[in-house]
Design a protein around this motif. Structure first.
Motif, short mmCIF file in Angstrom:
data_model
loop_
_atom_site.label_atom_id
_atom_site.label_comp_id
_atom_site.label_asym_id
_atom_site.label_seq_id
_atom_site.Cartn_x
_atom_site.Cartn_y
_atom_site.Cartn_z
N LEU A 167 44.65 26.98 41.34
CA LEU A 167 45.81 27.77 42.03
C LEU A 167 45.29 27.94 43.35
O LEU A 167 44.18 28.34 43.67
CB LEU A 167 45.74 28.98 41.29
CG LEU A 167 46.27 28.88 39.96
CD1 LEU A 167 46.15 30.37 39.23
CD2 LEU A 167 47.93 28.59 39.67
N ALA A 168 46.16 27.35 44.17
CA ALA A 168 45.40 27.49 45.81
C ALA A 168 45.52 28.93 46.61
O ALA A 168 44.49 29.17 47.29
CB ALA A 168 46.76 26.89 46.65
N ASP A 169 46.02 29.89 45.86
CA ASP A 169 46.27 31.08 46.66
C ASP A 169 45.22 31.92 45.83
O ASP A 169 45.13 32.19 44.43
CB ASP A 169 47.58 31.85 46.54
CG ASP A 169 47.70 33.13 46.95
OD1 ASP A 169 47.29 33.20 48.23
OD2 ASP A 169 48.18 34.15 46.36
N LYS A 170 44.26 32.72 46.39
CA LYS A 170 43.33 33.52 45.79
C LYS A 170 44.01 34.80 45.04
O LYS A 170 43.63 35.15 44.01
CB LYS A 170 42.47 34.28 47.01
CG LYS A 170 41.43 35.39 46.69
CD LYS A 170 40.24 34.90 45.75
CE LYS A 170 39.20 35.98 45.66
NZ LYS A 170 39.21 36.37 44.33
N GLN A 171 45.01 35.10 45.59
CA GLN A 171 45.98 36.36 44.80
C GLN A 171 46.29 35.98 43.50
O GLN A 171 46.24 36.57 42.58
CB GLN A 171 46.76 36.87 45.65
CG GLN A 171 47.67 38.08 45.15
CD GLN A 171 48.61 38.77 45.80
OE1 GLN A 171 49.03 38.31 46.70
NE2 GLN A 171 49.27 39.77 45.35
N ASP A 172 46.80 34.66 43.54
CA ASP A 172 47.28 34.21 42.35
C ASP A 172 45.97 33.73 41.44
O ASP A 172 46.34 34.27 40.08
CB ASP A 172 47.85 32.56 42.60
CG ASP A 172 49.35 32.76 43.07
OD1 ASP A 172 49.95 33.78 43.11
OD2 ASP A 172 49.75 31.76 43.41
N CYS A 173 44.96 33.50 41.70
CA CYS A 173 43.82 33.36 40.92
C CYS A 173 43.51 34.59 40.27
O CYS A 173 43.22 34.79 38.97
CB CYS A 173 42.46 32.88 41.53
SG CYS A 173 42.85 31.16 42.24
N ASP A 174 43.40 35.61 41.17
CA ASP A 174 42.98 37.30 40.73
C ASP A 174 44.16 37.62 39.58
O ASP A 174 43.78 38.40 38.62
CB ASP A 174 43.00 37.98 41.67
CG ASP A 174 41.86 37.70 42.59
OD1 ASP A 174 40.83 37.23 42.20
OD2 ASP A 174 41.70 38.21 43.78
N VAL A 175 45.20 37.21 39.77
CA VAL A 175 46.37 37.73 38.87
C VAL A 175 46.18 37.06 37.59
O VAL A 175 46.40 37.56 36.61
CB VAL A 175 47.69 37.64 39.42
CG1 VAL A 175 48.98 37.57 38.47
CG2 VAL A 175 48.08 38.48 40.54
N LEU A 176 46.26 35.75 37.43
CA LEU A 176 45.66 34.82 36.30
C LEU A 176 44.61 35.49 35.69
O LEU A 176 44.79 35.83 34.28
CB LEU A 176 45.64 33.31 36.72
CG LEU A 176 45.16 32.65 35.32
CD1 LEU A 176 46.05 32.70 34.21
CD2 LEU A 176 44.67 31.34 35.89
N ILE A 177 43.48 35.72 36.22
CA ILE A 177 42.41 36.14 35.35
C ILE A 177 42.66 37.55 34.83
O ILE A 177 42.31 37.69 33.65
CB ILE A 177 41.18 35.98 36.37
CG1 ILE A 177 40.88 34.71 36.79
CG2 ILE A 177 40.04 37.09 36.00
CD1 ILE A 177 39.77 34.54 37.94
N ALA A 178 43.27 38.52 35.58
CA ALA A 178 43.46 39.81 35.00
C ALA A 178 44.60 39.78 33.89
O ALA A 178 44.25 40.33 32.89
CB ALA A 178 44.19 40.85 36.24
N ALA A 179 45.47 38.98 34.05
CA ALA A 179 46.50 38.86 32.99
C ALA A 179 46.08 38.25 31.79
O ALA A 179 46.10 38.63 30.54
CB ALA A 179 47.75 37.98 33.48
N ALA A 180 45.29 37.38 32.05
CA ALA A 180 44.43 36.77 30.65
C ALA A 180 43.63 37.61 29.96
O ALA A 180 43.56 37.73 28.82
CB ALA A 180 43.69 35.37 31.16
N TRP A 181 42.76 38.36 30.71
CA TRP A 181 41.89 39.29 30.07
C TRP A 181 42.64 40.57 29.30
O TRP A 181 42.19 40.76 28.26
CB TRP A 181 41.11 39.92 30.92
CG TRP A 181 39.65 39.14 31.30
CD1 TRP A 181 39.45 38.33 32.51
CD2 TRP A 181 38.56 38.83 30.63
NE1 TRP A 181 38.15 37.57 32.32
CE2 TRP A 181 37.81 38.15 31.15
CE3 TRP A 181 38.30 39.66 29.44
CZ2 TRP A 181 36.38 37.79 30.48
CZ3 TRP A 181 36.87 39.34 28.79
CH2 TRP A 181 36.02 38.18 29.55
#
Length: 163
Positions: free
Chosen positions: A15-29
């Motif tokens: 994911l190019a966007d850092k915010q998208d990365c953070d959102v994915l990780i939070a949602a996965a956890w």
């Protein structure tokens, strides 16, 4: 949940966007938090988890991704909860949503890696042929497999091997 969260941390780089990365990780956890006995009100863990996240004022986008993870709208149909799910949480269709479905639907209940169709077969065998979850998986399979394949393609394009 831990294996899904760790897998999300590993694939977030697509994911190019850092915010998208953070959102994915939070949602996965947090994607299965609705299974917690104190949070289960409807018995439908995506909705119960997302409602709790909203209640504790967690990020709205994370809550919506949790609500709709892994084709949850089709299971909500089976449970008579689709109108609640759709009214309360927006369904995101994006690389982030695909990646969340990927990490969920390629990880088994004991944290083992699965190819997506083998994972769907594992779910069916665990619940049995007449269970509501099996009916949902049968309906959702094309959409789940498509999201996983899109993520695998993104991983390959980024020079990573799918897990």
């Amino acid at each position: 949940m831990q294996a899904v969260g760790m897998k999300a941390e590993a694939v977030a780089s697509i994911l190019a966007d850092k915010q998208d990365c953070d959102v994915l990780i939070a949602a996965a956890w947090l994607h299965d938090v609705g299974y917690a006995p104190g949070l289960a009100t409807t018995g439908f863990h995506p909705l119960d988890g997302a409602r709790w996240l909203r209640h504790v004022r967690f990020d709205d986008r994370v809550a919506a991704l949790v609500a709709h993870h892994s084709c949850a709208q089709l299971e909500a149909d089976e449970r008579g909860l689709r109108s609640d799910l759709d009214a309360e949480f927006d369904r995101e269709q994006s690389a982030v949503a695909d990646a969340l479905w990927y990490v969920d639907m390629t990880t088994g209940p004991d944290g083992q890696d699965y190819e997506v169709t083998a994972r769907l077969d594992e779910v069916r065998s665990r619940y049995g042929p007449d269970h509501i979850v099996t009916r949902f998986i049968d309906r959702a399979e094309p959409d789940i497999v498509a999201a996983v394949r899109r993520t695998e393609d993104r991983l390959k394009a980024a020079g990573n091997q799918p897990m």
